[in-house]
Design a protein around this motif. Structure first.
Motif, mmCIF file in Angstrom:
data_model
loop_
_atom_site.group_PDB
_atom_site.id
_atom_site.type_symbol
_atom_site.label_atom_id
_atom_site.label_comp_id
_atom_site.label_asym_id
_atom_site.label_seq_id
_atom_site.Cartn_x
_atom_site.Cartn_y
_atom_site.Cartn_z
ATOM 1 N N ARG A 59 0.964 -1.014 0.015
ATOM 2 C CA ARG A 59 0.045 0.024 0.250
ATOM 3 C C ARG A 59 0.888 1.140 -0.205
ATOM 4 O O ARG A 59 0.855 2.222 -0.714
ATOM 5 C CB ARG A 59 -0.844 -0.085 1.135
ATOM 6 N N ILE A 62 2.334 2.077 -3.517
ATOM 7 C CA ILE A 62 1.387 2.566 -4.480
ATOM 8 C C ILE A 62 0.931 4.019 -4.091
ATOM 9 O O ILE A 62 0.732 4.935 -5.059
ATOM 10 C CB ILE A 62 -0.225 1.542 -4.204
ATOM 11 N N SER A 66 1.482 7.438 -6.202
ATOM 12 C CA SER A 66 0.294 8.320 -6.350
ATOM 13 C C SER A 66 0.850 9.929 -5.877
ATOM 14 O O SER A 66 0.618 10.768 -6.763
ATOM 15 C CB SER A 66 -0.946 8.135 -5.544
ATOM 16 N N LEU A 177 -5.192 5.115 -11.219
ATOM 17 C CA LEU A 177 -4.463 3.838 -11.010
ATOM 18 C C LEU A 177 -5.162 2.613 -11.902
ATOM 19 O O LEU A 177 -6.164 2.541 -11.648
ATOM 20 C CB LEU A 177 -4.621 3.467 -9.354
ATOM 21 N N ASP A 309 -7.325 2.224 -4.088
ATOM 22 C CA ASP A 309 -7.935 3.191 -4.904
ATOM 23 C C ASP A 309 -8.953 3.896 -4.380
ATOM 24 O O ASP A 309 -10.238 3.486 -4.303
ATOM 25 C CB ASP A 309 -8.163 2.487 -6.004
#
Length: 788
Positions: A59, A62, A66, A177, A309
């Motif tokens: 996590r 990701i 972002s 994403l 997301d």
């Protein structure tokens, strides 16, 4: 005291033997069952912890991607490239940089970012024009791990890709994403396979139209390898997408099978997980999986769903760790045999003790029990027994007495040593604390209390993570786990913390975060580890470094300004010198021909160029003198200043047939009166020179006001006006929009320099054919750093 007869001893022996037999049977059964359950529960806890750590790490990767996309969206090269590409001549109207220069700067940022993040495979800036052609693209080439910028002739169009249309449809400022799938290039899947996830954000031009988007490809093979390496060798690691398709599987044929035409689902392999997998509200689950098939034995499992997301709350990645139950209990067989042998041995010993030594041990043991009880109550004097037996029990009793005296002696020595060490620690300027191998704080000194704002009672017994901000808090348990686990007790030199000075961040009680240096040492005490950390607050050093960096940046800017200044000066001084050189050659030719009229003409032209050079040098000296003689700021009556300026410029005003319209009761300002005179002379000279010639209305308006915490003045003319593209350039040295007018181009540069010294600002409001209004604004109160 009634003497103990043989019958009683025999009864005691029989009782001891009976209790021993019963104890062996019950203890063995209980130990076998309890140890088996503890072993299973321990393995469940371990894989649940591993799954939680792996989920947080994925996590975090990701979220990091972002945040990087958001960062790239707002960097200056993106906006500069848009402005340059939308301009017909390919030049950024604000920065004067070309489109190629902006691309090069953007590529440098891409390279630095992809170099800092080893799990990034590709970073691109893609435009919507030309079928979605890539504008700038930087790739990581494996296995060489080279970072290269792709040449323009190899850039591809991406309008046909699914992610292109999806990104275009996203909302403004929203991060897109993608699904996790195998990377495509030139219309086909790359071999060897590279699993990726993409993050992107739309970029709009100044009119709000979509210009393109920034896109990052994360190499999931690197991330998956990270996660696998952190797991135990017996742990089976699987991962799926929201649909249950395998992203990671021990069988390579099932990994990303949905991309290769051979889909394989988790519920086909583990049908008993259907309820947990389909439960939207369930984020993690741990337990035993009972399989129906003989080929799929019962196993301990931990499943974590990673909802990553924000735009699609139901979208998740499922991480599943499993260990077969038979592998867990396999190690129990040897332990069971060892426990059985120990129990049998204890039983035999108990029988021997019960049969042969019950009588002889009863009385001396009672004496020993009484002595121990007295010592437990703090009575050390009653421990001494005058009539001790002469056998081994008497020796034991005397040994116990000697041991108690030695313990008292050692206790006193320890108390003295502890007091001395505490005095040394409390006198230390650096914070010093110690923790055990579970991260529990054992001791702190006074400097630690001062540094973190907690008392010793608030820290001792608490987890060390209490003093750590993110991300150090999340990473610390993994460090401790490495040192607790013998197989992981030798980290790489670049990853170890023992014996190294590291710069990390600390968290005070008030929530503030500060930089600090940490040095950790380790000692072994009774098979347990104790870690001691020495902490030094480096906030002042970091602030000094930041100030030094800021000064370096300021010096670089000054150097650039100096280079531009020298270039401008040399250019404007060179022109009249070259003209004089050429005229001197003509003069010699005219003298050879005895053409006196031509000689006079050449001398006049030389005289004009010398005068021009003299004026240029004079203006240059005037510009350099601005701010060279400091004066204390005072309250300046601008009305009086303007009267002096009008008197000084009276001849120029009359020659230009200009009229001055000066407002009455102009607001006063705190400034240097000499510089204020220079300011208005240059502003009015500029208006007379460029705003009155060939103008139907030759009135020059001068006024002032107090607005938004500033004292503002303006000088307005009705001349030809100035195009918006030149609103900033005219304040540079030797900048003239019309070479037909007299003037050196230094006046407005002097105005800009005076306003800079007063911490103020200057600007122009003008359109071609509508005259020009020059504004200056001073702060209401004098700034502490004003140098005038």
């Amino acid at each position: 005291m009634i003497p103990i007869k043989l019958g009683i001893s025999s009864k005691i022996s029989i009782l001891v033997c009976s209790i021993a037999v019963l104890s062996v049977v019950l203890t063995s059964g209980w130990a076998f069952y309890s140890f088996r359950q503890l072993l299973i529960e321990e393995n469940l806890e371990n894989i649940e912890h591993d799954a939680h750590v792996a989920s947080d790490r994925l996590r975090s990767r990701i979220e990091d991607m972002s945040n990087d996309v958001k960062f790239l969206h707002d960097i200056p090269p993106i906006s500069g490239l848009i402005r340059a590409s939308t301009n017909s001549d390919g030049i950024d109207i604000e920065d004067t940089s070309s489109e190629v220069q902006w691309k090069n700067r953007l590529a440098v940022i891409f390279k630095e970012l992809i170099n800092a993040k080893p799990y990034y495979r590709r970073i691109r800036f893609i435009g919507v024009a030309d079928k979605g052609r890539e504008i700038v693209r930087v790739d990581r080439v494996v296995p060489e791990n080279r970072i290269v910028r792709i040449p323009d002739d190899q850039l591809q169009t991406k309008e046909h890709r699914d992610f292109y249309q999806a990104i275009i449809k996203t909302a403004d400022k929203q991060v897109y994403l993608s699904e996790m799938n195998l990377n495509w290039d030139h219309g086909k899947i790359i071999v060897p396979h590279v699993p990726v996830i993409r993050a992107a954000m739309r970029v709009e031009d100044e009119q709000g139209k979509i210009f393109g988007f920034v896109l990052i490809n994360m190499d999931l093979s690197y991330v998956f390898k990270e996660l696998k390496e952190s797991l135990h060798s017996q742990t089976k690691f699987l991962m799926t997408n929201t649909n249950g398709d395998f992203l990671v599987h021990p069988d390579p044929l099932k990994t990303f099978g949905f991309d290769l035409g051979r889909p394989s689902l988790i519920l086909e392999e583990y049908p008993t997980l259907k309820g947990q997998f389909n439960d939207v509200g369930l984020e993690h689950w741990s337990g035993m999986i009972e399989q129906d098939s003989a080929k799929s034995p019962t196993m301990a499992a931990s499943m974590h769903k990673i909802y990553f997301d924000p735009t699609k709350p139901d979208r998740f990645i499922c991480l599943l760790l499993t260990i077969p139950k038979d592998k867990i209990v396999a190690s129990l067989e040897a332990v069971q045999r060892q426990i059985l042998y120990v129990m049998i041995g204890l039983f035999l010993i108990a029988m021997v003790i019960g049969l042969f030594f019950s009588r002889s041990l009863t009385r001396p043991l009672l004496q020993i029990i009484e002595s121990i009880d007295s010592y437990g109550k703090g009575d050390t004097h009653s421990i001494h027994v005058h009539k001790a037996p002469s056998d081994e029990t008497g020796i034991l009793l005397h040994a116990f007495q000697h041991m108690v005296f030695q313990v008292e002696k050692r206790a006193n020595e320890l108390r003295f040593s502890e007091a001395r060490n505490r005095a040394v620690l409390d006198a230390a300027a650096d914070a010093i604390l110690s923790i055990n191998e579970n991260g529990i704080i054992q001791s702190v000194n006074e400097a630690t209390e001062t540094l973190f704002g907690y008392t010793s009672d608030e820290m001792i017994g608490q987890q060390i993570e209490k003093l750590m901000p993110s991300p150090h808090r999340e990473m610390h348990q993994s460090y401790l786990e490495r040192h607790r686990n013998p197989e992981m007790n030798h980290p790489a030199p670049s990853e170890g913390v023992i014996g190294r000075i590291r710069e990390i961040s600390g968290l005070r009680k008030n929530g503030s975060v500060f930089p600090m240096e940490l040095s950790v040492s380790r000692v072994w005490i009774n098979q347990s580890q104790l870690f001691t950390g020495i902490i030094r607050d480096v906030s002042e050093r970091k602030e000094a470094e930041a100030r030094l960096i800021a000064k370096n940046i300021e010096l670089e800017q000054k150097n650039k300004e100096a280079e531009q200044f020298i270039y401008s000066v040399s250019h404007d001084l060179k022109a009249p010198i070259l003209s004089c050189t050429g005229l001197m050659a003509l003069l010699w030719e005219d003298m050879d021909r005895n053409d006196l009229d031509a000689v006079r003409d050449s001398l006049k032209r030389i005289d004009r160029n010398v005068l021009r050079l003299e004026n240029c040098v004079g203006d240059l000296l005037e510009f350099c003198r601005v701010g060279s003689i400091p004066h204390e700021p005072v309250l300046v009556d601008v009305n009086k200043i303007l009267k002096q300026v009008v008197t000084e410029l009276e001849l120029s005003i009359n020659q230009a047939d200009a009229t001055l319209d000066i407002e009455q009761d102009m607001p006063s300002v705190i400034a240097d009166p000499n510089r204020m005179t220079e300011l208005f002379i240059n502003l009015l000279n500029n208006a007379i020179t460029y705003g009155c010639k060939d103008a139907a209305n030759r009135t020059i308006h001068v006024g002032g006001k107090v607005e938004n915490g500033q004292v503002q003045y303006f000088v307005k003319d009705h001349g030809n006006g100035i195009g918006e593209a030149y609103h900033e350039k005219i304040f540079s040295l030797f900048q003239r929009l019309n070479n037909d007018r007299q003037g050196s181009g230094v006046g407005l540069a002097i105005v800009s320099r005076i306003m800079e010294l007063h911490n103020g600002k200057v600007w122009v409001e003008s359109q071609p054919g509508q005259g020009a209004t020059f504004w200056v604004a001073f702060p209401m109160q004098p700034q502490s750093d004003v140098v005038v």
